[in-house]
Design an enzyme around this catalytic site. Sequence first.
Site, PDB file in Angstrom:
ATOM      1  N   SER A 127       5.847  50.763   3.913  1.00  0.00           N
ATOM      2  CA  SER A 127       4.792  49.802   3.611  1.00  0.00           C
ATOM      3  C   SER A 127       5.233  49.037   2.366  1.00  0.00           C
ATOM      4  CB  SER A 127       3.467  50.527   3.367  1.00  0.00           C
ATOM      5  OG  SER A 127       2.489  49.578   3.038  1.00  0.00           O
ATOM      6  N   HIS A 146     -15.374   8.836  -3.415  1.00  0.00           N
ATOM      7  CA  HIS A 146     -14.250   9.599  -3.958  1.00  0.00           C
ATOM      8  C   HIS A 146     -14.627  11.068  -4.171  1.00  0.00           C
ATOM      9  CE1 HIS A 146     -11.824  11.183  -7.350  1.00  0.00           C
ATOM     10  NE2 HIS A 146     -10.840  10.585  -6.695  1.00  0.00           N
ATOM     11  N   TYR A 153       2.003  45.429  10.874  1.00  0.00           N
ATOM     12  CA  TYR A 153       0.642  45.142  10.421  1.00  0.00           C
ATOM     13  C   TYR A 153       0.633  44.628   8.990  1.00  0.00           C
ATOM     14  CZ  TYR A 153       0.880  49.501   7.778  1.00  0.00           C
ATOM     15  OH  TYR A 153       1.249  50.470   6.895  1.00  0.00           O
ATOM     16  N   MET A 163      -2.677   7.322  -5.417  1.00  0.00           N
ATOM     17  CA  MET A 163      -1.576   6.396  -5.692  1.00  0.00           C
ATOM     18  C   MET A 163      -2.100   4.961  -5.584  1.00  0.00           C
ATOM     19  SD  MET A 163       1.614   8.308  -4.001  1.00  0.00           S
ATOM     20  CE  MET A 163       0.786   8.389  -2.456  1.00  0.00           C
ATOM     21  N   ARG A 217       0.820  -1.221   0.000  1.00  0.00           N
ATOM     22  CA  ARG A 217       0.000   0.000   0.000  1.00  0.00           C
ATOM     23  C   ARG A 217       0.847   1.261   0.000  1.00  0.00           C
ATOM     24  NH1 ARG A 217      -3.437  -0.663   5.376  1.00  0.00           N
ATOM     25  NH2 ARG A 217      -4.809   0.828   4.332  1.00  0.00           N
ATOM     26  N   ARG A 253      -6.612   8.176  10.242  1.00  0.00           N
ATOM     27  CA  ARG A 253      -5.890   9.453  10.111  1.00  0.00           C
ATOM     28  C   ARG A 253      -6.818  10.531  10.635  1.00  0.00           C
ATOM     29  NH1 ARG A 253      -6.522   8.905   3.814  1.00  0.00           N
ATOM     30  NH2 ARG A 253      -8.761   8.958   3.840  1.00  0.00           N
ATOM     31  N   CYS A 300       1.143  46.185   2.089  1.00  0.00           N
ATOM     32  CA  CYS A 300      -0.159  46.538   1.524  1.00  0.00           C
ATOM     33  C   CYS A 300      -0.383  45.910   0.156  1.00  0.00           C
ATOM     34  CB  CYS A 300      -0.336  48.044   1.468  1.00  0.00           C
ATOM     35  SG  CYS A 300       0.833  48.872   0.384  1.00  0.00           S
ATOM     36  N   GLY A 318      -6.795   7.977  -2.900  1.00  0.00           N
ATOM     37  CA  GLY A 318      -6.988   7.289  -4.175  1.00  0.00           C
ATOM     38  C   GLY A 318      -6.034   7.712  -5.272  1.00  0.00           C
TER      39      GLY A 318
HETATM   40  P1  ADP Z   1      -5.918   4.216  -0.155  1.00  0.00           P
HETATM   41  O1  ADP Z   1      -4.722   4.957   0.271  1.00  0.00           O
HETATM   42  O2  ADP Z   1      -6.347   4.513  -1.546  1.00  0.00           O
HETATM   43  O3  ADP Z   1      -7.030   4.322   0.853  1.00  0.00           O
HETATM   44  P2  ADP Z   1      -5.270   1.670   0.941  1.00  0.00           P
HETATM   45  O4  ADP Z   1      -3.838   1.312   0.990  1.00  0.00           O
HETATM   46  O5  ADP Z   1      -5.855   2.160   2.199  1.00  0.00           O
HETATM   47  O6  ADP Z   1      -5.504   2.681  -0.231  1.00  0.00           O
HETATM   48  O7  ADP Z   1      -5.987   0.357   0.477  1.00  0.00           O
HETATM   49  C1  ADP Z   1      -7.189   0.308  -0.228  1.00  0.00           C
HETATM   50  C2  ADP Z   1      -8.174  -0.590   0.453  1.00  0.00           C
HETATM   51  O8  ADP Z   1      -7.669  -1.872   0.669  1.00  0.00           O
HETATM   52  C3  ADP Z   1      -8.600  -0.059   1.778  1.00  0.00           C
HETATM   53  O9  ADP Z   1      -9.996  -0.100   1.873  1.00  0.00           O
HETATM   54  C4  ADP Z   1      -7.974  -0.966   2.768  1.00  0.00           C
HETATM   55  O10 ADP Z   1      -8.745  -1.087   3.901  1.00  0.00           O
HETATM   56  C5  ADP Z   1      -7.850  -2.287   1.999  1.00  0.00           C
HETATM   57  N1  ADP Z   1      -6.701  -3.044   2.473  1.00  0.00           N
HETATM   58  C6  ADP Z   1      -5.435  -2.622   2.439  1.00  0.00           C
HETATM   59  N2  ADP Z   1      -4.616  -3.518   3.022  1.00  0.00           N
HETATM   60  C7  ADP Z   1      -5.390  -4.535   3.433  1.00  0.00           C
HETATM   61  C8  ADP Z   1      -5.124  -5.759   4.135  1.00  0.00           C
HETATM   62  N3  ADP Z   1      -3.910  -6.085   4.513  1.00  0.00           N
HETATM   63  N4  ADP Z   1      -6.166  -6.572   4.402  1.00  0.00           N
HETATM   64  C9  ADP Z   1      -7.402  -6.203   4.002  1.00  0.00           C
HETATM   65  N5  ADP Z   1      -7.717  -5.084   3.353  1.00  0.00           N
HETATM   66  C10 ADP Z   1      -6.725  -4.241   3.071  1.00  0.00           C
HETATM   67 MG    MG Z   2      -7.100   3.755   2.591  1.00  0.00          MG
END
Ligand code: ADP
Ligand code: MG
Length: 877
Positions: free
Chosen positions: A761, A449, A849, A102, A91, A333, A829, A100
């Site tokens: 200024s 998205h 300012y 990358m 990932r 996050r 300004c 979404g």
């Molecule tokens: P993004 O950054 O686009 O959210 P992610 O890396 O989070 O991509 O992965 C996309 C999807 O795949 C997410 O919904 C995540 O929960 C799922 N996923 C990623 N790794 C695993 C894993 N090890 N087991 C099950 N689902 C996974």
């Molecule tokens: Mg994700």
Amino acid sequence: MAKYVYDFTEGNKDLKDLLGGKGANLAEMTNLGLPVPPGFTITSEACRHYLAEGAVPDGLEREVAEHLTAMEKRMGKTLGQADDPLLVSVRSGAKFSMPGMMETVLNIGLNDESVHGLAKQAGGNDRFAWDSYRRLIQMFGKTVLDIDGELFEQALESLKGDRQDTDLGAAELQGLVETFKGIVRDQTGKDFPADPREQMRLAVMAVFDSWNAPRAILYRRQERIPADLGTAVNIVAMVFGNVGNDSGTGVAFTRDPGSGQQGIYGDYLQNAQGEDVVAGIRNTIPLQELERLDKSSYDELLRIMETLENHYRDLCDIEFTIERGKLWMLQTRVGKRTAAAAFCIATQLVDQGLITLDEAVTRVTGDQLAQLMFPRFDSGTEKKKIAKGMNASPGAAVGKVVFSSERAVELAGQGEDVILVRRETNPDDLSGMIAARGILTSRGGKTSHAAVVARGMGKTCVCGAEELEVSIGERRFTAPGDIVVNEGDLISIDGTTGEVFLGEVPVVDSAVVEYFEGREPDDDLVRAVDRIMRRADEVRRLGVRANADTPDDAARARRFGGEGIGLCRTEHMFLGERRQLVEDLVLASGDEERQAALDALEPLQKADFVGIFQAMEGQPVTVRLIDPPLHEFLPDLTDLSVKVATGDATDKDRKLLGAVKRLHEQNPMLGLRGVRLGLVIPGLFAMQVRAIAQAAKEVPGAKPEIMIPLVAAVQELEAVREEAAGILADLGVEALIGTMIETPRAALTAGQVAEAAQFFSFGTNDLTQMTWGFSRDDVEAAFFSRYLELGMFGVSPFETLDRDGVGRLVTIAVEEGRAARPDLKLGICGEHGGDPDSVHFCHQAGLDYVSCSPFRIPVARLEAGRAAFAECDSDTR
Ligand code: ADP
Ligand code: MG
Ligand code: MG
């Protein structure tokens, strides 16, 4: 020796630079004892090395192998082991979230042997194993092997027919795997790689490469994310939401990212994996319904959400999967939110005792405040509502309907307002989303998205308007009641309520603007804004003034919290009927005629200043003496030439034509203007200074400051200063006399200039033009977009002050000016005075300012307050 790989047990949330947001937070959750599958993170440093050198750094492969072996030991199985395979996901995850943008590949480790092992381990669940395998080939094919994803989609669609993906049986899925393998062979000339370690190695490099995918580059530019950060890569043991109906996957927020309200917000999908929830392949169910399906997982999830909120002391968004009744956390996050939610959440957290009011000030941004000041739809007018979807990202947007990203970009390029309408959006729609005023989708929820990206960009979005039938091919959509909307038709969408209206709906001021105009706070949002603004005002060190030329602007500036006028331009006082007098001035032959013209202008100017001084009620008003070249006030050269040629010209016209020709300049911005005018046309500045002084005498408490534009050398300033000081003394009026610093030379000789100036200024528009050698009017249209594309700068230096160049000149002038005159007053300004990042710069540079347009004053006040907290960045992504 460099370390490129961190186990989840080694990292923590503060290591985002190295581990990316996803990796740092997976580590944080692991250390909190939450159920995270085992895994490790390859650092963004490794990615940067790979992107720069075209090869992974030495030692990386060995480190990865060691971590993988450790993971295999813990799990008691090896990657892709034939009878009981360990599977992993690979990932992406950069420092700043890029939803979404990358790549991610799931189910790595499956091949023709291990697929049987997986089925056996799942109690003979062949369907599940083949489903996982086809997903691997599909994702791997698209992401790693660069095969057009549509080919796989089409094969899947034609197999499904009217059925859902869950209706496909094991045999059909096994057939699909063969089809997919065929696609791979056709497209690449090679077989799908069966070796699990090879799969993993290739996937890691594909994730590295995805940092520079076009859509990722576009997103970064839009969000002002630096291009050189690189992405980390997370290798995570797979858990499976697609084993059956006791499994599933979901996303959730710990509070409503739209309004900030506490509660349970999320979507869940049974028997599904990964992106299925956000991709909208089947309709999700609200998270609350999970309670009925799997009470123990649901309860655990709520407990975890509370733990996360208390731990991060902020709204979190999460991704989770349930595998046969066991809950797994896959991501968290600090979540993106709307501007309104940002203010509400910040003050709620204060009330809950999780953060202080000072922290609340740092949790909101000037850009968010600016968004809340956007107009909204007038509730009083007749509207034809045609649908209601989800209020995904607030605001009021009106525009012509378009159905493709390309068309959106094209029409927006012609200056049209457009609304991008899609069934659902995907990362390829990004350019269209940026170009559009608003986004409307017929599918997908608040976590889709479209919703996530629109909220991030502060763009109005209504999603999941399911009553609409969108036909991209026919470029139209239909709404209940036989309403057909074609490309080019006008619609209005309300991202705050989710409503969609036919035609153009008029817009009105926002409640936050009404609050700044003086209305008592009467809802949660305005109360939150009020609390945060009060605190920002208490802590800020920078004053905030307005650029205002009229009594109306001056009055608004005061209502919005301005503490004076930092720039009152006088050129508009020569327009309209008064042009006549400027013409007389230019045509004057001899001192007498010239003085007569000036004498006629003086009382008019004085009356203007009286109005402004009255509106400011004793606050300082910096009046800039006339700045533009005089030919700007004269009739057009072509018009005059035509008149003369056709014999329609009067005597004066003929003289004017001569004057216009004589005054014509190749580079008016560098010509006879500013202080140069004052020195060349006797009596011009004196007239203005007298008008200011007379007006000040008439308005008790008036505090004028006289500002000389375009000075490059102290000699210029001295000459006009002496005359002005004499006039003030004669009339018995006190006023500071100072200068703009807007030429590089003035900045570089600030020590000398300060001898003759009581204040500086910084005119950062001109200073930027002259420092870069950019003629603003020419360069912005001609090549700035190309420059942005090429990464010459991340943002136009006219928008955000260029710290390295222009900022350095400012810093020099501040230091040397103050050294020469310790009580020198310092302000800015240019338009930068209302730009958040530039306000932070001004704070750090030690200015007294900033001055900005009246409407930006609240933004500048807030950012000046945020800047007072040293650790606070100018944005919070
Ligand atoms: P993004 O950054 O686009 O959210 P992610 O890396 O989070 O991509 O992965 C996309 C999807 O795949 C997410 O919904 C995540 O929960 C799922 N996923 C990623 N790794 C695993 C894993 N090890 N087991 C099950 N689902 C996974
Ligand atoms: Mg994700
Ligand atoms: Mg200027």
